[in-house]
Design a protein around this motif. Structure first.
Motif, PDB file in Angstrom:
ATOM      1  N   PRO A 137      -7.143   0.120  11.470  1.00 13.73           N
ATOM      2  CA  PRO A 137      -6.457   0.648  10.280  1.00 13.73           C
ATOM      3  C   PRO A 137      -6.223  -0.460   9.258  1.00 13.73           C
ATOM      4  N   ASN A 138      -5.737  -0.074   8.093  1.00 13.51           N
ATOM      5  CA  ASN A 138      -5.242  -1.033   7.118  1.00 13.51           C
ATOM      6  C   ASN A 138      -3.982  -1.630   7.742  1.00 13.51           C
ATOM      7  N   GLU A 169      -1.740  -3.718   6.718  1.00  7.83           N
ATOM      8  CA  GLU A 169      -0.535  -3.827   5.890  1.00  7.83           C
ATOM      9  C   GLU A 169       0.181  -2.489   5.756  1.00  7.83           C
ATOM     10  N   ARG A 170      -0.592  -1.432   5.520  1.00 12.71           N
ATOM     11  CA  ARG A 170       0.006  -0.106   5.317  1.00 12.71           C
ATOM     12  C   ARG A 170       0.104   0.715   6.602  1.00 12.71           C
ATOM     13  N   ARG A 171      -0.552   0.242   7.671  1.00 13.21           N
ATOM     14  CA  ARG A 171      -0.526   0.925   8.971  1.00 13.21           C
ATOM     15  C   ARG A 171      -1.112   2.341   8.895  1.00 13.21           C
ATOM     16  N   ASN A 172      -2.212   2.469   8.121  1.00 12.79           N
ATOM     17  CA  ASN A 172      -2.917   3.739   8.067  1.00 12.79           C
ATOM     18  C   ASN A 172      -4.386   3.466   7.755  1.00 12.79           C
ATOM     19  N   TRP A 173      -5.172   4.513   7.615  1.00  9.36           N
ATOM     20  CA  TRP A 173      -6.604   4.385   7.367  1.00  9.36           C
ATOM     21  C   TRP A 173      -6.916   4.834   5.956  1.00  9.36           C
ATOM     22  N   ASN A 174      -7.969   4.234   5.385  1.00  6.70           N
ATOM     23  CA  ASN A 174      -8.365   4.514   4.007  1.00  6.70           C
ATOM     24  C   ASN A 174      -9.431   5.598   3.891  1.00  6.70           C
ATOM     25  N   ARG A 183     -17.669   0.709   9.383  1.00  7.02           N
ATOM     26  CA  ARG A 183     -16.260   0.641   9.787  1.00  7.02           C
ATOM     27  C   ARG A 183     -16.007  -0.618  10.598  1.00  7.02           C
ATOM     28  N   GLN A 184     -14.729  -0.987  10.683  1.00  6.07           N
ATOM     29  CA  GLN A 184     -14.316  -2.090  11.555  1.00  6.07           C
ATOM     30  C   GLN A 184     -13.642  -1.482  12.780  1.00  6.07           C
ATOM     31  N   PHE A 221      -3.658  -7.031  17.683  1.00 10.26           N
ATOM     32  CA  PHE A 221      -3.079  -6.006  16.817  1.00 10.26           C
ATOM     33  C   PHE A 221      -3.317  -4.688  17.532  1.00 10.26           C
ATOM     34  N   ASP A 222      -2.231  -4.023  17.908  1.00  8.45           N
ATOM     35  CA  ASP A 222      -2.359  -2.821  18.722  1.00  8.45           C
ATOM     36  C   ASP A 222      -1.131  -1.940  18.534  1.00  8.45           C
ATOM     37  N   SER A 223      -0.839  -1.081  19.497  1.00  6.01           N
ATOM     38  CA  SER A 223       0.282  -0.144  19.370  1.00  6.01           C
ATOM     39  C   SER A 223       1.641  -0.833  19.321  1.00  6.01           C
TER      40      SER A 223
END
Length: 143
Positions: free
Chosen positions: A57-58, A60-65, A81-82, A122-124
């Motif tokens: 996800p992004n 910084e914003r904790r969501n996907w674009n 995608r990453q 970076f995970d849950s």
């Protein structure tokens, strides 16, 4: 001629179900190292303790674009995608968080995903539960 067509159709179906992924980063050390190649099986909702590839996800914003390209959309191209390699720690309905934290239950259609190397993952722990639709698939084997 029909045998060749059958092989071509089977090959195309197999390519949609299997994806080769190269591991980058150290979040799954010591099990998976940077440069390792794994074969990912798409299409099945993962179970606890399986290793999965999930869309990054992004942070910084904790969501996907964008729209999902994982299990929620098995025909979508995935190379732009990453992706992250993570272990399924909990599935929908399981509790998460310690007794000292305001934990809860993993929501429907979500997974709690953790890296084996917590100090660099970076995970849950930062993101909360990940949507199943963002999971590309389950690691089937190392190449």
């Amino acid at each position: 001629m029909s045998g060749c067509l059958g092989l071509a159709v089977a090959g195309a179906a197999l390519r949609r179900r299997l994806v080769a992924v190269t591991v980058t980063g150290n979040s799954m050390l010591p099990m998976y190292r940077p440069g390792d190649r794994v074969l990912v099986l798409r299409g099945a909702v993962p179970h606890r303790d399986q290793v999965v590839v999930v869309e990054l996800p992004n942070t910084e914003r904790r969501n996907w674009n964008s729209e999902p390209a994982g299990l929620g959309s098995p025909g979508e191209p995935v190379t732009e995608r990453q992706w992250l390699l993570k272990r399924v720690s909990a599935v929908a309905g399981d509790s998460w968080g310690s007794q000292d934290e305001a934990g809860g239950r993993v929501p429907p259609d979500h997974l709690l995903l953790l890296g084996d190397n917590a100090s660099v993952s970076f995970d849950s722990r930062q993101m909360g539960p990940f949507p199943v639709a963002r999971v590309l698939g389950t690691v089937w084997r190392r190449l």
